[in-house]
Write a protein that holds these residues in place. Structure first.
Motif, PDB file in Angstrom:
ATOM      1  N   LYS A  67       0.834  -1.203   0.000  1.00 50.46           N
ATOM      2  CA  LYS A  67       0.000   0.000   0.000  1.00 50.46           C
ATOM      3  C   LYS A  67       0.868   1.251   0.000  1.00 50.46           C
ATOM      4  N   ALA A  68       1.977   1.216   0.715  1.00 48.29           N
ATOM      5  CA  ALA A  68       2.866   2.378   0.791  1.00 48.29           C
ATOM      6  C   ALA A  68       3.495   2.696  -0.556  1.00 48.29           C
ATOM      7  N   ARG A  69       3.621   1.704  -1.426  1.00 46.16           N
ATOM      8  CA  ARG A  69       4.233   1.907  -2.740  1.00 46.16           C
ATOM      9  C   ARG A  69       3.197   2.258  -3.812  1.00 46.16           C
ATOM     10  N   ALA A  70       1.927   2.201  -3.479  1.00 52.80           N
ATOM     11  CA  ALA A  70       0.878   2.366  -4.485  1.00 52.80           C
ATOM     12  C   ALA A  70       0.855   3.781  -5.062  1.00 52.80           C
ATOM     13  N   ASP A  71       0.608   3.845  -6.383  1.00 52.82           N
ATOM     14  CA  ASP A  71       0.432   5.136  -7.051  1.00 52.82           C
ATOM     15  C   ASP A  71      -0.982   5.665  -6.862  1.00 52.82           C
ATOM     16  N   LEU A  72      -1.908   4.742  -6.683  1.00 55.67           N
ATOM     17  CA  LEU A  72      -3.306   5.132  -6.515  1.00 55.67           C
ATOM     18  C   LEU A  72      -3.960   4.179  -5.530  1.00 55.67           C
ATOM     19  N   ILE A  73      -4.692   4.739  -4.567  1.00 50.97           N
ATOM     20  CA  ILE A  73      -5.442   3.944  -3.589  1.00 50.97           C
ATOM     21  C   ILE A  73      -6.916   4.296  -3.739  1.00 50.97           C
ATOM     22  N   ILE A  74      -7.744   3.297  -3.925  1.00 52.15           N
ATOM     23  CA  ILE A  74      -9.181   3.523  -4.077  1.00 52.15           C
ATOM     24  C   ILE A  74      -9.917   2.765  -2.980  1.00 52.15           C
ATOM     25  N   ASP A  75     -10.747   3.470  -2.254  1.00 55.04           N
ATOM     26  CA  ASP A  75     -11.618   2.850  -1.253  1.00 55.04           C
ATOM     27  C   ASP A  75     -12.917   2.453  -1.958  1.00 55.04           C
ATOM     28  N   THR A  76     -13.183   1.157  -2.044  1.00 47.70           N
ATOM     29  CA  THR A  76     -14.352   0.671  -2.789  1.00 47.70           C
ATOM     30  C   THR A  76     -15.582   0.487  -1.906  1.00 47.70           C
ATOM     31  N   SER A  77     -15.511   0.925  -0.650  1.00 45.34           N
ATOM     32  CA  SER A  77     -16.597   0.647   0.306  1.00 45.34           C
ATOM     33  C   SER A  77     -17.970   1.024  -0.241  1.00 45.34           C
ATOM     34  N   GLY A  78     -18.084   2.239  -0.763  1.00 45.30           N
ATOM     35  CA  GLY A  78     -19.395   2.689  -1.223  1.00 45.30           C
ATOM     36  C   GLY A  78     -19.543   2.756  -2.723  1.00 45.30           C
ATOM     37  N   LEU A  79     -18.642   2.096  -3.452  1.00 46.00           N
ATOM     38  CA  LEU A  79     -18.669   2.177  -4.917  1.00 46.00           C
ATOM     39  C   LEU A  79     -19.533   1.078  -5.533  1.00 46.00           C
ATOM     40  N   ALA A  80     -20.430   1.481  -6.415  1.00 48.93           N
ATOM     41  CA  ALA A  80     -21.153   0.499  -7.226  1.00 48.93           C
ATOM     42  C   ALA A  80     -20.226   0.028  -8.342  1.00 48.93           C
TER      43      ALA A  80
END
Length: 212
Positions: A48-61
């Protein structure tokens, strides 16, 4: 060049998803689900620390997630966003388990009974000419093409991105292969991303060779 995309979700969302799917956590550890999720988070911290993009999918359809991917990575779609697989098969080997639309073409003229065609498959011009010598074969292909072209936009509207069409005959060597080839060509002409596979053709030829 590459990017690391890291997907995460809240503990509540993850617990709910595991309950809905009735699947065990892949770590297979003892303890409560929250404890196992916590251990998973600890193991993934460096990634996670190396990620270019972090997406939280909790509320995503699903549709919202797809849109995010298109915006970020510029996924380009063909004129039609659905890909189609046309699979020929033999009923004596069983129906493919992933088929969405199933068509039985055992009513068509059978090249098996022509000695010169028996060891050929529906990819050959000789077999195709034999099958389409019948007006019924031509009429069937035209009507089935119209049905499929009517259905595909409906599936796309429902968010389906891949459709598997099964064409079956007795051995999966002559009639189903012929129709799968022709249907694939027609759909490709309409701009669809089409793959044609012949699951049992070579298998049936080998079986006939042993019997002869």
């Amino acid at each position: 060049a590459y990017e690391i995309l890291f997907l995460e979700a809240s503990d509540e969302s993850l617990v709910r998803r595991y309950k809905e799917s009735r699947r065990r956590h892949p770590l297979g550890l003892e303890g409560s689900m929250l404890e196992v999720i916590g251990e998973e988070r600890r193991r993934l911290e460096k990634i996670k620390a190396r990620a270019d993009l972090i997406i939280d999918t909790s509320g995503l359809a699903p549709s919202e997630f797809k849109q995010k991917m298109k915006e970020r990575y510029g996924l380009k779609e063909k004129p039609h966003s659905m890909s189609v697989s046309v699979v020929s098969f033999g009923y004596k080997y069983g129906v493919p388990i992933d088929v969405d639309l199933l068509m039985d073409v055992r009513f068509l003229p059978n090249p098996f009974y022509e000695e010169s065609l028996r060891m050929l498959t529906g990819t050959s011009k000789e077999v195709q000419d034999y099958v389409f010598r019948s007006e019924g074969s031509k009429e069937f292909l035209e009507k089935y093409k119209e049905l499929v072209l009517f259905l595909l936009p409906k599936y796309i509207e429902e968010g389906k991105s891949h459709l598997v069409i099964g064409m079956g005959c007795t051995g999966g060597q002559h009639r189903s292969v012929t129709m799968a080839c022709k249907l694939g060509e027609l759909l490709e002409e309409k701009g669809y991303d089409v793959q044609v596979r012949h699951r049992d053709a070579s298998k049936n030829v080998a079986l006939l060779g042993k019997k002869s």
